[in-house]
Write a protein that holds these residues in place. Structure first.
Motif, PDB file in Angstrom:
ATOM      1  N   GLU A  89      15.770  12.918  27.659  1.00 43.85           N
ATOM      2  CA  GLU A  89      15.230  12.094  26.576  1.00 43.85           C
ATOM      3  C   GLU A  89      15.175  12.818  25.230  1.00 43.85           C
ATOM      4  O   GLU A  89      14.851  12.209  24.213  1.00 43.85           O
ATOM      5  N   ASP A  90      15.498  14.100  25.207  1.00 48.02           N
ATOM      6  CA  ASP A  90      15.609  14.836  23.936  1.00 48.02           C
ATOM      7  C   ASP A  90      16.976  14.634  23.296  1.00 48.02           C
ATOM      8  O   ASP A  90      17.208  15.097  22.174  1.00 48.02           O
ATOM      9  N   THR A  91      17.875  13.965  23.967  1.00 48.67           N
ATOM     10  CA  THR A  91      19.203  13.712  23.419  1.00 48.67           C
ATOM     11  C   THR A  91      19.117  12.892  22.141  1.00 48.67           C
ATOM     12  O   THR A  91      18.367  11.922  22.061  1.00 48.67           O
ATOM     13  N   GLY A  92      19.908  13.298  21.135  1.00 43.09           N
ATOM     14  CA  GLY A  92      19.932  12.563  19.885  1.00 43.09           C
ATOM     15  C   GLY A  92      20.560  13.359  18.765  1.00 43.09           C
ATOM     16  O   GLY A  92      20.978  14.502  18.959  1.00 43.09           O
ATOM     17  N   ASN A  93      20.599  12.736  17.604  1.00 44.59           N
ATOM     18  CA  ASN A  93      21.061  13.421  16.395  1.00 44.59           C
ATOM     19  C   ASN A  93      19.844  14.039  15.711  1.00 44.59           C
ATOM     20  O   ASN A  93      18.888  13.337  15.381  1.00 44.59           O
ATOM     21  N   GLN A 119      22.765  15.790   7.348  1.00 45.41           N
ATOM     22  CA  GLN A 119      23.517  14.778   8.096  1.00 45.41           C
ATOM     23  C   GLN A 119      23.213  14.825   9.584  1.00 45.41           C
ATOM     24  O   GLN A 119      23.359  13.819  10.278  1.00 45.41           O
ATOM     25  N   GLY A 120      22.838  15.988  10.066  1.00 44.62           N
ATOM     26  CA  GLY A 120      22.456  16.079  11.465  1.00 44.62           C
ATOM     27  C   GLY A 120      23.434  16.843  12.332  1.00 44.62           C
ATOM     28  O   GLY A 120      24.587  17.061  11.970  1.00 44.62           O
ATOM     29  N   THR A 121      22.938  17.234  13.496  1.00 52.43           N
ATOM     30  CA  THR A 121      23.738  17.884  14.523  1.00 52.43           C
ATOM     31  C   THR A 121      23.350  17.252  15.859  1.00 52.43           C
ATOM     32  O   THR A 121      22.171  16.995  16.118  1.00 52.43           O
ATOM     33  N   GLN A 122      24.340  16.999  16.691  1.00 54.70           N
ATOM     34  CA  GLN A 122      24.106  16.266  17.939  1.00 54.70           C
ATOM     35  C   GLN A 122      23.629  17.204  19.040  1.00 54.70           C
ATOM     36  O   GLN A 122      24.208  18.279  19.248  1.00 54.70           O
ATOM     37  N   VAL A 123      22.583  16.764  19.716  1.00 52.40           N
ATOM     38  CA  VAL A 123      22.084  17.473  20.895  1.00 52.40           C
ATOM     39  C   VAL A 123      22.176  16.518  22.081  1.00 52.40           C
ATOM     40  O   VAL A 123      21.673  15.389  22.016  1.00 52.40           O
ATOM     41  N   THR A 124      22.836  16.982  23.130  1.00 54.06           N
ATOM     42  CA  THR A 124      22.965  16.173  24.343  1.00 54.06           C
ATOM     43  C   THR A 124      22.437  16.983  25.520  1.00 54.06           C
ATOM     44  O   THR A 124      22.913  18.099  25.757  1.00 54.06           O
ATOM     45  N   VAL A 125      21.466  16.418  26.221  1.00 54.02           N
ATOM     46  CA  VAL A 125      20.879  17.086  27.383  1.00 54.02           C
ATOM     47  C   VAL A 125      21.315  16.330  28.634  1.00 54.02           C
ATOM     48  O   VAL A 125      20.996  15.149  28.800  1.00 54.02           O
TER      49      VAL A 125
END
Length: 127
Positions: A89-93, A119-125
Motif C-alpha cells: 500500500e506504499d506504492t505510488g508516485n 514531478q515525482g519518482t515511482q515507488v512500487t512495493v
C-alpha cells in the motif's frame, strides 16, 4: 526558475527499504519548509511527511509514522525520505514540495500552486 527533482524510487519487496532524495535548484532552499507527498493510482494525494526549514521539527502522517523518516541537508539543498518496512500500500508516485510555510501538527500548509513542486519518482512495493 526554481525546481525540485526527486530520485531514488524503484521496485522493492515487502519489508524492504528505499531512500528518496529531492534536490532543489535556483532558489534559497534553506529558507523553505519541505514536504513529501505520495499519490497512489486512483487515489487523492497524501502529505506523508514535512520538515521545517532549519529547526528540524518533523511531522508524519499516521500511515507512515514509525516507518519513514524525513531529513534535510541544507548545504546540499536536499530533502530525504528514508522508507522502511515497506508495504504494497506504499506504492505510488512520491514527490516533494518546498514552501515558505509553518510546520505545525500537520503538513496541510503545502498547497499548490504555492511554492515549488517536483514531478515525482515511482515507488512500487511487491507482495
Amino acid at each position: 526558475q526554481g525546481q525540485l527533482v526527486e530520485s531514488g524510487g524503484g521496485l522493492v519487496q515487502t519489508g524492504g527499504s528505499l531512500r528518496l532524495s529531492c534536490t532543489a535548484s535556483s532558489f534559497s532552499f534553506h529558507f523553505y519548509a519541505a514536504a513529501w507527498f505520495r499519490q497512489a493510482p486512483g487515489k487523492e494525494p497524501e502529505a506523508i511527511a514535512c520538515i521545517t526549514s532549519n529547526t528540524g521539527k518533523t511531522v508524519y502522517a499516521d500511515s507512515v509514522k514509525g516507518r519513514f523518516t524525513i531529513s534535510r541537508d541544507n548545504a546540499k539543498k536536499t530533502v530525504y525520505l528514508q522508507m522502511g518496512s515497506l508495504k504494497p500500500e506504499d506504492t505510488g508516485n512520491y514527490y516533494c514540495a518546498a514552501d515558505l510555510v509553518a510546520v505545525e501538527f500537520k503538513c496541510s500548509a503545502f498547497i499548490r500552486p504555492s511554492g515549488y513542486w517536483g514531478q515525482g519518482t515511482q515507488v512500487t512495493v511487491s507482495s
